[in-house]
Structure formats: C-alpha cells, structure tokens
Design a protein around this motif. Structure first.
Motif, mmCIF file in Angstrom:
data_model
loop_
_atom_site.group_PDB
_atom_site.id
_atom_site.type_symbol
_atom_site.label_atom_id
_atom_site.label_comp_id
_atom_site.label_asym_id
_atom_site.label_seq_id
_atom_site.Cartn_x
_atom_site.Cartn_y
_atom_site.Cartn_z
ATOM 1 N N VAL A 40 0.202 -1.600 -0.133
ATOM 2 C CA VAL A 40 -0.462 0.080 0.572
ATOM 3 C C VAL A 40 0.912 1.415 0.192
ATOM 4 C CG1 VAL A 40 -2.173 0.831 1.437
ATOM 5 C CG2 VAL A 40 -1.976 -1.232 1.457
ATOM 6 N N ASP A 42 0.447 5.283 0.418
ATOM 7 C CA ASP A 42 -0.636 6.163 0.333
ATOM 8 C C ASP A 42 -0.174 7.117 0.375
ATOM 9 O OD1 ASP A 42 -2.617 8.071 1.413
ATOM 10 O OD2 ASP A 42 -1.820 7.598 3.767
ATOM 11 N N LEU A 53 -5.399 2.755 7.413
ATOM 12 C CA LEU A 53 -4.406 1.560 6.928
ATOM 13 C C LEU A 53 -3.281 1.035 7.834
ATOM 14 C CD1 LEU A 53 -4.037 3.630 3.151
ATOM 15 C CD2 LEU A 53 -4.682 1.423 3.932
ATOM 16 N N ALA A 57 -2.967 -2.677 8.410
ATOM 17 C CA ALA A 57 -2.140 -3.314 8.147
ATOM 18 C C ALA A 57 -1.200 -4.488 10.017
ATOM 19 C CB ALA A 57 -0.213 -2.086 8.654
ATOM 20 N N TYR A 66 2.596 -1.605 4.818
ATOM 21 C CA TYR A 66 1.714 0.028 4.079
ATOM 22 C C TYR A 66 2.872 1.049 4.031
ATOM 23 C CZ TYR A 66 -0.444 4.489 5.998
ATOM 24 O OH TYR A 66 -0.715 5.983 5.892
ATOM 25 N N ARG A 68 3.261 5.238 4.197
ATOM 26 C CA ARG A 68 3.356 6.087 3.496
ATOM 27 C C ARG A 68 3.806 7.744 3.543
ATOM 28 N NH1 ARG A 68 -1.281 10.341 5.637
ATOM 29 N NH2 ARG A 68 -0.023 12.367 5.920
#
Length: 219
Positions: A40, A42, A53, A57, A66, A68
């Motif tokens: 993922v 973000d 998220l 996770a 995940y 960010r």
C-alpha cells in the motif's frame, strides 16, 4: 508453501477514507493457494485514510506492507514507488476507491498467466459504480467484448480497454519508467503499454471488480 509472494497487490491511495476499508477487505478476501502481499502506497493523505490503513496493517501484518509518503508525490510517482516495492512474480493493480467482487479473481488470472508464459498482462471486465449524480447509485458493466480472449498492442495503443482495478502483469518487464510516463495524464494506460511491449495481452470477460466513479476520483 513458500512465504515468497506469488502475487503482489499494488494498492495506491490518496484521501479515500470513505472507500479504503472496502478496497482492503476485497483484497484480503481473495481465495488463493499461494502467498500474496498487499503493498500500500498512501500519498500523504490529509484525511483519515492513513489511520484506517494503520489498523489494517496491524490486523494483517503477514500480508499488508503499508507505506505512507512523507510528502505528496502525485499519482505517477506513487504508482512507481509502490510497484517498485512489490516482490511477487505478478503484480495486480488496485486503487483505494475501487474494489474486487470475485474472491477468485487473482487465482483465475494467475492460472491463465501460468498457462501462457508469453503473456505480459491480463485484464477482465468491471462494473462501474456511478456516484456522481443526485439520484441513487447507478451500476453498469463497463464494456462488452463478447468472446474475445486477447488484444493486440496496436489496439491498446489506440485506446485503453483495461480497467485499472482488473489488471495483473508480470513483474520486472521493463527496467525503468521513461519520461513519457510522467508526462502522460493517464498513468495506468502508459503503464499498460510499457508492459504490453513485452508479451501478449490476455482478456477474461469475467466481471471481477468495481470501478467507482465519483466526484473525488482522478478521472
């Protein structure tokens, strides 16, 4: 069963707190007999997307990776970095406001790709969930190609028949993203073309996914 993922789900998102849970749930729900990972990216969402998220996770640490972004990179760079983090033999694309409706989507696509080692990518049909009007949500099948099973590179060059949320391709078909990729407003179309240069383009008429058409979407 090896822990090395056979399929990586490359999932990008930005400011999609209303939809991201349904998206993640549809990926986690895939019924497969091989390992998968959900990667993922973000893009520094300013809303509650990141918090949702983080929860997923922690709930599925064995499959969700995940990340960010520290600052907003834009769709093209977010796709690039997310895809580069994928380690599977195959990569399936998914955006945070779309979702899968067939639990064996990945299983069926991988089976067909394994049977066709000269294929570069595969896509399916999708439903469109139109949420742009003041009336009730409208759902319709995106396209109809009858009994077709394959597309040519020239056809893909003229128009993009592949809904992004249905695409699966072989990892590592090209070394780097060219400058044309960043200049195009259609990151997914350019990415499909880069992959399709290296093999056949397969198509399954199954409706496996939902593309959400809404006021906050990129399109």
């Amino acid at each position: 069963m090896s822990n090395q993922p056979l399929v990586s789900v490359a999932l990008i998102t930005y400011k999609q707190e209303e939809y991201i849970a349904e998206c993640i749930e549809s990926a986690v729900a895939q019924k497969v007999d091989f390992p998968i990972e959900i990667v993922v990216g973000d893009d520094c969402s300013p809303d509650g997307t990141g918090a949702i998220l983080e929860e997923y996770a922690q709930k599925y640490p064995e499959i969700i990776k995940y990340k960010r972004r520290e600052k907003n990179l834009g769709m093209h760079k977010n796709w690039e970095y997310t895809i580069k983090d994928c380690t599977g033999k195959y990569i399936a694309l998914l955006e945070g406001d779309d979702y899968w409706i067939e639990e064996d989507k990945l299983a069926k696509q991988v089976k067909l790709m394994e049977a066709n080692p000269d294929a570069a990518m595969i896509f399916t049909n999708a439903e469109v969930l139109n949420q742009t009007s003041m009336v009730a949500d409208d759902t319709y099948v995106m396209r109809s190609f009858d009994e077709r099973q394959e597309f040519s590179f020239d056809e893909l060059l003229k128009s993009n028949p592949a809904p992004t949320c249905t695409v699966l391709f072989r990892n590592g078909l090209f070394e780097k993203f060219p400058e044309e990729y960043y200049q195009s407003p259609y990151a997914d179309w350019m990415f499909n073309l880069l992959n399709a240069e290296h093999g056949r383009i397969l198509y399954m008429k199954d409706v496996t996914s939902v593309y959400r058409y809404h006021p906050g979407g990129v399109f």
